[in-house]
Design a protein around this motif. Structure first.
Motif, short mmCIF file in Angstrom:
data_model
loop_
_atom_site.label_atom_id
_atom_site.label_comp_id
_atom_site.label_asym_id
_atom_site.label_seq_id
_atom_site.Cartn_x
_atom_site.Cartn_y
_atom_site.Cartn_z
N PRO A 1 0.83 -1.20 0.00
CA PRO A 1 0.00 0.00 0.00
C PRO A 1 0.88 1.26 0.00
O PRO A 1 1.98 1.27 0.56
N GLU A 2 0.41 2.31 -0.64
CA GLU A 2 1.17 3.55 -0.78
C GLU A 2 1.61 4.14 0.55
O GLU A 2 2.66 4.78 0.62
N ASP A 3 0.83 3.96 1.62
CA ASP A 3 1.16 4.57 2.90
C ASP A 3 2.15 3.74 3.73
O ASP A 3 2.57 4.16 4.80
N VAL A 4 2.57 2.58 3.25
CA VAL A 4 3.53 1.75 3.97
C VAL A 4 4.93 2.30 3.74
O VAL A 4 5.34 2.57 2.62
#
Length: 103
Positions: A20-23
């Motif tokens: 995921p982009e926020d990881v």
């Protein structure tokens, strides 16, 4: 068309599962028995460079970046794991910003 006929762009994201982009992944911190030997390995084999080093601690990053990827912490009295030992880290992954960085 054969695999050899295909041309791939380094900017084309791979298909399949992606994080995921926020990881955000952080540096890997390792306790080691011999700092000089471990630094030599990560420089020569993995291709990282030393950012900072003291008598018992070294931080390493990729060439062209100051983002710490690996931190090596020598622990006094730590015994090396035998070649076919039961303990030790078998692998970890390094996420690079793009394919050319892998080279």
């Amino acid at each position: 068309m054969t695999t050899a006929d295909r041309s791939y762009s380094y900017t084309t994201p791979p298909t399949g599962y992606r994080l995921p982009e926020d990881v955000r992944l952080g540096e890997v911190r390792l306790q080691i028995a011999d700092l000089a030997r471990s630094v030599a390995y990560y420089e020569r084999v993995v291709g990282l460079r030393v950012i900072d080093q003291t008598q018992s601690l070294a931080t390493l990053a990729a060439h062209g970046s100051d983002k710490i990827i690996v931190e090596l912490n020598e622990k006094p009295g730590v015994a090396q794991v035998p070649r076919r030992g039961r303990l030790g880290l078998y692998h970890f992954a390094i996420l690079l910003p793009d394919r050319p960085s892998l080279g």
